[in-house]
Design an enzyme around this catalytic site. Structure first.
Site, PDB file in Angstrom:
ATOM      1  N   ARG A  35     -25.220  84.194  27.455  1.00 41.88           N
ATOM      2  CA  ARG A  35     -25.082  83.168  28.506  1.00 41.88           C
ATOM      3  C   ARG A  35     -24.437  81.878  27.990  1.00 41.88           C
ATOM      4  O   ARG A  35     -24.601  80.809  28.605  1.00 41.88           O
ATOM      5  CB  ARG A  35     -26.441  82.824  29.139  1.00 41.88           C
ATOM      6  CG  ARG A  35     -27.015  83.973  29.939  1.00 41.88           C
ATOM      7  CD  ARG A  35     -28.414  83.670  30.434  1.00 41.88           C
ATOM      8  NE  ARG A  35     -28.917  84.822  31.171  1.00 41.88           N
ATOM      9  CZ  ARG A  35     -29.113  84.826  32.481  1.00 41.88           C
ATOM     10  NH1 ARG A  35     -28.910  83.741  33.199  1.00 41.88           N
ATOM     11  NH2 ARG A  35     -29.553  85.905  33.076  1.00 41.88           N
ATOM     12  N   SER A  90     -29.525  58.119  28.139  1.00 39.42           N
ATOM     13  CA  SER A  90     -28.125  58.374  28.524  1.00 39.42           C
ATOM     14  C   SER A  90     -27.756  57.657  29.811  1.00 39.42           C
ATOM     15  O   SER A  90     -26.582  57.487  30.105  1.00 39.42           O
ATOM     16  CB  SER A  90     -27.895  59.872  28.700  1.00 39.42           C
ATOM     17  OG  SER A  90     -28.741  60.373  29.725  1.00 39.42           O
ATOM     18  N   ASP A  91     -28.774  57.278  30.591  1.00 36.97           N
ATOM     19  CA  ASP A  91     -28.482  56.516  31.806  1.00 36.97           C
ATOM     20  C   ASP A  91     -29.714  55.714  32.209  1.00 36.97           C
ATOM     21  O   ASP A  91     -30.808  55.949  31.690  1.00 36.97           O
ATOM     22  CB  ASP A  91     -27.980  57.410  32.946  1.00 36.97           C
ATOM     23  CG  ASP A  91     -28.849  58.618  33.137  1.00 36.97           C
ATOM     24  OD1 ASP A  91     -28.538  59.671  32.558  1.00 36.97           O
ATOM     25  OD2 ASP A  91     -29.860  58.485  33.827  1.00 36.97           O
ATOM     26  N   GLU A 119     -36.930  63.023  32.002  1.00 36.54           N
ATOM     27  CA  GLU A 119     -36.113  64.168  31.575  1.00 36.54           C
ATOM     28  C   GLU A 119     -36.721  65.396  32.239  1.00 36.54           C
ATOM     29  O   GLU A 119     -37.503  65.261  33.169  1.00 36.54           O
ATOM     30  CB  GLU A 119     -36.016  64.250  30.037  1.00 36.54           C
ATOM     31  CG  GLU A 119     -37.336  64.323  29.322  1.00 36.54           C
ATOM     32  CD  GLU A 119     -37.916  65.708  29.231  1.00 36.54           C
ATOM     33  OE1 GLU A 119     -37.317  66.569  28.562  1.00 36.54           O
ATOM     34  OE2 GLU A 119     -39.018  65.948  29.804  1.00 36.54           O
ATOM     35  N   MET A 120     -36.382  66.605  31.771  1.00 31.93           N
ATOM     36  CA  MET A 120     -36.729  67.760  32.593  1.00 31.93           C
ATOM     37  C   MET A 120     -37.367  68.955  31.871  1.00 31.93           C
ATOM     38  O   MET A 120     -37.453  70.035  32.451  1.00 31.93           O
ATOM     39  CB  MET A 120     -35.466  68.246  33.343  1.00 31.93           C
ATOM     40  CG  MET A 120     -34.845  67.186  34.228  1.00 31.93           C
ATOM     41  SD  MET A 120     -33.390  67.751  35.111  1.00 31.93           S
ATOM     42  CE  MET A 120     -34.111  68.948  36.228  1.00 31.93           C
ATOM     43  N   VAL A 180     -34.288  67.645  21.282  1.00 33.73           N
ATOM     44  CA  VAL A 180     -33.418  66.474  21.141  1.00 33.73           C
ATOM     45  C   VAL A 180     -32.646  66.349  22.450  1.00 33.73           C
ATOM     46  O   VAL A 180     -31.665  67.043  22.684  1.00 33.73           O
ATOM     47  CB  VAL A 180     -32.479  66.583  19.906  1.00 33.73           C
ATOM     48  CG1 VAL A 180     -33.239  66.258  18.630  1.00 33.73           C
ATOM     49  CG2 VAL A 180     -31.837  67.960  19.769  1.00 33.73           C
ATOM     50  N   THR A 226     -31.411  64.105  26.259  1.00 32.28           N
ATOM     51  CA  THR A 226     -31.049  62.853  26.910  1.00 32.28           C
ATOM     52  C   THR A 226     -32.113  62.538  27.956  1.00 32.28           C
ATOM     53  O   THR A 226     -32.856  63.420  28.401  1.00 32.28           O
ATOM     54  CB  THR A 226     -29.664  62.937  27.580  1.00 32.28           C
ATOM     55  OG1 THR A 226     -29.696  63.939  28.604  1.00 32.28           O
ATOM     56  CG2 THR A 226     -28.591  63.261  26.563  1.00 32.28           C
ATOM     57  N   ARG A 240     -24.171  70.597  22.642  1.00 34.11           N
ATOM     58  CA  ARG A 240     -24.825  69.686  21.691  1.00 34.11           C
ATOM     59  C   ARG A 240     -25.391  70.497  20.513  1.00 34.11           C
ATOM     60  O   ARG A 240     -25.378  70.038  19.378  1.00 34.11           O
ATOM     61  CB  ARG A 240     -25.923  68.864  22.367  1.00 34.11           C
ATOM     62  CG  ARG A 240     -26.366  67.655  21.529  1.00 34.11           C
ATOM     63  CD  ARG A 240     -27.444  66.800  22.213  1.00 34.11           C
ATOM     64  NE  ARG A 240     -27.138  66.587  23.592  1.00 34.11           N
ATOM     65  CZ  ARG A 240     -28.013  66.733  24.591  1.00 34.11           C
ATOM     66  NH1 ARG A 240     -29.266  67.051  24.335  1.00 34.11           N
ATOM     67  NH2 ARG A 240     -27.651  66.544  25.835  1.00 34.11           N
ATOM     68  N   HIS A 296     -33.205  87.062  25.974  1.00 31.54           N
ATOM     69  CA  HIS A 296     -32.162  86.045  26.144  1.00 31.54           C
ATOM     70  C   HIS A 296     -31.557  85.560  24.830  1.00 31.54           C
ATOM     71  O   HIS A 296     -30.727  84.664  24.830  1.00 31.54           O
ATOM     72  CB  HIS A 296     -32.731  84.852  26.927  1.00 31.54           C
ATOM     73  CG  HIS A 296     -33.256  85.245  28.262  1.00 31.54           C
ATOM     74  ND1 HIS A 296     -34.562  85.621  28.459  1.00 31.54           N
ATOM     75  CD2 HIS A 296     -32.640  85.361  29.465  1.00 31.54           C
ATOM     76  CE1 HIS A 296     -34.747  85.935  29.723  1.00 31.54           C
ATOM     77  NE2 HIS A 296     -33.600  85.792  30.360  1.00 31.54           N
TER      78      HIS A 296
HETATM   79  O1  LIG Z   1     -29.552  66.393  27.680  1.00 29.89           O
HETATM   80  P1  LIG Z   1     -30.613  67.437  27.900  1.00 29.89           P
HETATM   81  O2  LIG Z   1     -31.265  67.850  26.633  1.00 29.89           O
HETATM   82  O3  LIG Z   1     -30.111  68.624  28.706  1.00 29.89           O
HETATM   83  O4  LIG Z   1     -31.771  66.736  28.777  1.00 29.89           O
HETATM   84  C1  LIG Z   1     -31.616  66.078  30.023  1.00 29.89           C
HETATM   85  O5  LIG Z   1     -30.343  66.260  30.623  1.00 29.89           O
HETATM   86  C2  LIG Z   1     -30.409  67.237  31.691  1.00 29.89           C
HETATM   87  C3  LIG Z   1     -30.057  66.563  32.985  1.00 29.89           C
HETATM   88  O6  LIG Z   1     -28.798  66.002  32.950  1.00 29.89           O
HETATM   89  C4  LIG Z   1     -31.835  67.759  31.678  1.00 29.89           C
HETATM   90  O7  LIG Z   1     -31.899  68.929  30.917  1.00 29.89           O
HETATM   91  C5  LIG Z   1     -32.587  66.603  31.058  1.00 29.89           C
HETATM   92  O8  LIG Z   1     -33.829  66.904  30.495  1.00 29.89           O
HETATM   93  O1  LIG Z   2     -33.323  64.337  33.428  1.00 32.81           O
HETATM   94  C1  LIG Z   2     -32.636  63.326  33.291  1.00 32.81           C
HETATM   95  C2  LIG Z   2     -31.839  63.109  32.141  1.00 32.81           C
HETATM   96  C3  LIG Z   2     -31.101  61.966  32.043  1.00 32.81           C
HETATM   97  N1  LIG Z   2     -31.142  61.081  33.055  1.00 32.81           N
HETATM   98  C4  LIG Z   2     -31.894  61.280  34.150  1.00 32.81           C
HETATM   99  O2  LIG Z   2     -31.883  60.457  35.057  1.00 32.81           O
HETATM  100  N2  LIG Z   2     -32.618  62.390  34.243  1.00 32.81           N
END
Ligand SMILES: O=P(O)(O)O[C@H]1O[C@H](CO)[C@@H](O)[C@H]1O
Ligand SMILES: O=c1cc[nH]c(=O)[nH]1
Length: 235
Positions: free
Chosen positions: A43, A203-204, A179-180, A88, A90, A24, A4
């Site tokens: 990609r 971010s939120d 986050e994820m 880094v 959100t 970003r 990748h």
């Molecule tokens: O802004 P990034 O780094 O993508 O991180 C957060 O934003 C995404 C979700 O909007 C998910 O990947 C989460 O972990």
């Molecule tokens: O994964 C995420 C990232 C930003 N805000 C969320 O609510 N979830």
């Protein structure tokens, strides 16, 4: 070259910043690095290498979610020899004492992902942790730049949208934000015996429902980026 990432051998630095959003990555490279060279367009998950204060450093988008970041982190470590990885990202605040645009350092990354039981079996609930040296450096750099940071536990979830997770209970047990990706980053770093850290900008807000715009998410998180760059080049 890996499956990748199309970079030639040696084109990726041994230390790297990892935003989810490839734009970003482009912003960080073009704003903070000297002479950035794009080494990956596969990609449209852009990767760049340049110089920061005399040190060679890379920045690579990872996409969203644990499956996506796991691909990039595996290939960056195994095929390109990366040793220090700083996400880094959100995140969404889960407590009232955490505010929009706050900077968070993830000491630990709780998760609902199957990566824990897929790796360790059903009896073990492994705790993915940041590298302490990188964490300490990032915290010290933040303090020396007068940037206020929160350090603690976050949750890396498998679904951005879900109706099942009890956010109030998690917040009650100290989880600051959602986050994820970070649980996978920390587990893979442990597996390969390299250093990893996650630094985030809120971010939120899951309680107040305030949110940054898409443009702000892409562009306006410079405090987090400076902390990550300074920690990456130190030591
Ligand atoms: O802004 P990034 O780094 O993508 O991180 C957060 O934003 C995404 C979700 O909007 C998910 O990947 C989460 O972990
Ligand atoms: O994964 C995420 C990232 C930003 N805000 C969320 O609510 N979830």
């Amino acid at each position: 070259m890996s499956i990748h990432i199309e970079a030639a051998a040696g084109a990726v630095a041994d230390r790297i910043l990892l935003p989810g959003d490839p734009l970003r990555a482009k912003y960080i490279a073009e704003t903070f690095l000297e002479n950035p060279v794009c080494y990956n367009r596969v990609r449209n998950i852009f990767g760049y290498t340049g110089m920061y204060k005399g040190t060679r450093i890379s920045v690579q988008g990872t996409g969203m979610g644990i499956p996506s970041i796991s691909i990039y982190v595996n290939e960056l470590i195994r095929d390109y020899g990366v040793q220090k990885l700083i996400r880094v990202g959100t995140c969404g605040a889960m407590r009232e004492d955490i505010h929009l645009r706050d900077v968070i350092i993830a000491q630990g990354a709780t998760t609902d992902s199957a990566i824990i039981r897929n790796t360790f079996g059903p009896a073990i609930n492994y705790a993915p942790l940041a590298d302490f040296e990188l964490l300490r450096l990032a915290y010290d750099k933040a303090i020396s730049q007068n940037i206020s940071v929160r350090v603690g536990n976050i949750i890396s979830v498998d679904r951005f949208y879900d109706d099942e997770i009890d956010n109030a209970k998690l917040a009650d047990y100290g989880i600051m934000a959602v986050e994820m990706e970070t649980a996978a980053l920390y587990m893979l770093a442990a597996k390969y015996k390299v250093q990893a850290l996650g630094v985030f900008t809120v971010s939120d807000h899951l309680i107040t429902h305030e949110a940054c715009t898409a443009e702000e998410r892409q562009l306006s998180f410079d405090d987090m980026i400076r902390i990550a760059l300074e920690a990456a080049i130190a030591g």
